[in-house]
Design a protein around this motif. Structure first.
Motif, PDB file in Angstrom:
ATOM      1  N   GLY A   9     -47.324 -29.014   7.611  1.00  0.00           N
ATOM      2  CA  GLY A   9     -45.838 -28.320   7.357  1.00  0.00           C
ATOM      3  C   GLY A   9     -45.577 -27.376   8.077  1.00  0.00           C
ATOM      4  O   GLY A   9     -45.869 -27.129   8.967  1.00  0.00           O
ATOM      5  N   GLY A  10     -44.570 -26.978   7.268  1.00  0.00           N
ATOM      6  CA  GLY A  10     -44.478 -25.290   7.714  1.00  0.00           C
ATOM      7  C   GLY A  10     -42.636 -24.869   7.742  1.00  0.00           C
ATOM      8  O   GLY A  10     -42.349 -26.200   6.246  1.00  0.00           O
ATOM      9  N   ARG A  19     -43.438 -33.220  11.597  1.00  0.00           N
ATOM     10  CA  ARG A  19     -44.665 -34.577  11.707  1.00  0.00           C
ATOM     11  C   ARG A  19     -45.647 -34.582  10.590  1.00  0.00           C
ATOM     12  O   ARG A  19     -46.297 -32.958  11.432  1.00  0.00           O
ATOM     13  CB  ARG A  19     -45.368 -35.199  13.404  1.00  0.00           C
ATOM     14  CG  ARG A  19     -46.067 -36.130  13.559  1.00  0.00           C
ATOM     15  CD  ARG A  19     -46.390 -36.420  14.379  1.00  0.00           C
ATOM     16  NE  ARG A  19     -47.133 -37.354  14.763  1.00  0.00           N
ATOM     17  CZ  ARG A  19     -47.558 -37.930  15.520  1.00  0.00           C
ATOM     18  NH1 ARG A  19     -48.699 -37.301  15.593  1.00  0.00           N
ATOM     19  NH2 ARG A  19     -47.859 -39.144  15.430  1.00  0.00           N
ATOM     20  N   LEU A  20     -45.788 -34.784   9.822  1.00  0.00           N
ATOM     21  CA  LEU A  20     -47.090 -34.410   8.773  1.00  0.00           C
ATOM     22  C   LEU A  20     -48.352 -35.763   9.907  1.00  0.00           C
ATOM     23  O   LEU A  20     -47.538 -36.694   9.728  1.00  0.00           O
ATOM     24  CB  LEU A  20     -46.777 -34.981   7.719  1.00  0.00           C
ATOM     25  CG  LEU A  20     -45.081 -34.252   7.295  1.00  0.00           C
ATOM     26  CD1 LEU A  20     -45.133 -34.193   5.605  1.00  0.00           C
ATOM     27  CD2 LEU A  20     -45.434 -32.557   7.520  1.00  0.00           C
ATOM     28  N   VAL A  92     -43.344 -29.646  -1.615  1.00  0.00           N
ATOM     29  CA  VAL A  92     -44.503 -29.755  -1.466  1.00  0.00           C
ATOM     30  C   VAL A  92     -44.298 -31.549  -0.667  1.00  0.00           C
ATOM     31  O   VAL A  92     -43.993 -32.042  -1.920  1.00  0.00           O
ATOM     32  CB  VAL A  92     -45.437 -29.416  -2.130  1.00  0.00           C
ATOM     33  CG1 VAL A  92     -46.946 -29.956  -2.065  1.00  0.00           C
ATOM     34  CG2 VAL A  92     -45.101 -27.773  -2.622  1.00  0.00           C
ATOM     35  N   TYR A  93     -45.154 -31.906   0.181  1.00  0.00           N
ATOM     36  CA  TYR A  93     -45.176 -33.111   0.751  1.00  0.00           C
ATOM     37  C   TYR A  93     -46.703 -33.340   0.311  1.00  0.00           C
ATOM     38  O   TYR A  93     -47.962 -32.994   1.011  1.00  0.00           O
ATOM     39  CB  TYR A  93     -44.810 -33.163   2.301  1.00  0.00           C
ATOM     40  CG  TYR A  93     -43.364 -33.688   2.492  1.00  0.00           C
ATOM     41  CD1 TYR A  93     -42.485 -32.316   2.192  1.00  0.00           C
ATOM     42  CD2 TYR A  93     -42.545 -34.380   2.604  1.00  0.00           C
ATOM     43  CE1 TYR A  93     -41.116 -32.275   1.978  1.00  0.00           C
ATOM     44  CE2 TYR A  93     -41.540 -34.558   2.912  1.00  0.00           C
ATOM     45  CZ  TYR A  93     -40.815 -33.434   2.914  1.00  0.00           C
ATOM     46  OH  TYR A  93     -39.092 -33.546   2.587  1.00  0.00           O
ATOM     47  N   TYR A  94     -46.933 -34.407  -0.394  1.00  0.00           N
ATOM     48  CA  TYR A  94     -48.008 -35.026  -0.562  1.00  0.00           C
ATOM     49  C   TYR A  94     -48.652 -36.818  -0.434  1.00  0.00           C
ATOM     50  O   TYR A  94     -47.889 -36.999  -0.072  1.00  0.00           O
ATOM     51  CB  TYR A  94     -48.902 -35.233  -2.167  1.00  0.00           C
ATOM     52  CG  TYR A  94     -48.616 -34.271  -3.069  1.00  0.00           C
ATOM     53  CD1 TYR A  94     -47.501 -33.714  -3.391  1.00  0.00           C
ATOM     54  CD2 TYR A  94     -49.804 -33.145  -3.488  1.00  0.00           C
ATOM     55  CE1 TYR A  94     -47.011 -32.014  -3.958  1.00  0.00           C
ATOM     56  CE2 TYR A  94     -49.501 -31.544  -3.763  1.00  0.00           C
ATOM     57  CZ  TYR A  94     -48.533 -31.346  -4.621  1.00  0.00           C
ATOM     58  OH  TYR A  94     -47.682 -30.694  -4.889  1.00  0.00           O
ATOM     59  N   THR A 112     -48.868 -30.017   1.303  1.00  0.00           N
ATOM     60  CA  THR A 112     -48.407 -29.057   2.324  1.00  0.00           C
ATOM     61  C   THR A 112     -46.854 -28.848   2.119  1.00  0.00           C
ATOM     62  O   THR A 112     -46.015 -29.812   1.929  1.00  0.00           O
ATOM     63  CB  THR A 112     -48.489 -29.832   3.834  1.00  0.00           C
ATOM     64  OG1 THR A 112     -48.244 -28.903   4.359  1.00  0.00           O
ATOM     65  CG2 THR A 112     -47.797 -31.758   4.201  1.00  0.00           C
ATOM     66  N   GLN A 113     -46.480 -27.964   2.292  1.00  0.00           N
ATOM     67  CA  GLN A 113     -45.271 -27.184   1.600  1.00  0.00           C
ATOM     68  C   GLN A 113     -44.220 -27.239   3.083  1.00  0.00           C
ATOM     69  O   GLN A 113     -44.747 -26.901   4.421  1.00  0.00           O
ATOM     70  CB  GLN A 113     -45.089 -25.659   1.564  1.00  0.00           C
ATOM     71  CG  GLN A 113     -44.162 -24.519   1.606  1.00  0.00           C
ATOM     72  CD  GLN A 113     -43.277 -25.488   0.024  1.00  0.00           C
ATOM     73  OE1 GLN A 113     -43.321 -25.768  -0.311  1.00  0.00           O
ATOM     74  NE2 GLN A 113     -41.625 -25.326   0.509  1.00  0.00           N
TER      75      GLN A 113
END
Length: 118
Positions: A9-10, A19-20, A92-94, A112-113
């Protein structure tokens, strides 16, 4: 027990890419499905994309043609390539992992934000 660890994240400008990655570790070695959810402030958590262990993928409409989900089964890792990012993708990605689709058991990462802003 299962632990999911996310990274990637970022902060990115509109039109940019991120890319997560999410790797599962612990007592379960195979998952029927893995996926990504996101939750923006004041909104409900929503499914972004999911992929089966046979690599069949589905996406929420708003990210189709921009995001690509993939997985490496041997590494128990799922990826989310996000292109052409928009401010409305900020959330926020889970990471999510489902050992068996016939069971209600599922596991979550810590989140991750992702911030899309100029």
């Amino acid at each position: 027990q299962v632990k999911l660890v996310e990274s990637g994240g970022g902060l990115v400008q509109p039109g940019g890419s991120l890319r997560l990655s999410c790797t599962a570790s612990g007592s379960i070695f195979r998952f029927d499905a893995m996926g990504w959810y996101r939750q923006a402030p004041g909104k409900r958590r929503e499914l972004v994309a999911a992929i089966s262990d046979g690599s069949m993928a589905n996406y929420t409409h708003s990210v189709k043609d921009r995001f690509t989900i993939s997985r490496h089964n041997a590494k128990n890792t799922v990826y989310l390539q996000m292109n052409s990012l928009k401010p409305e993708d900020t959330a926020v990605y889970y990471c999510n992992a489902v050992p068996s689709v016939i069971s209600s058991t599922q596991y979550w990462g810590q989140g991750t934000q992702v911030t899309v802003s100029s």
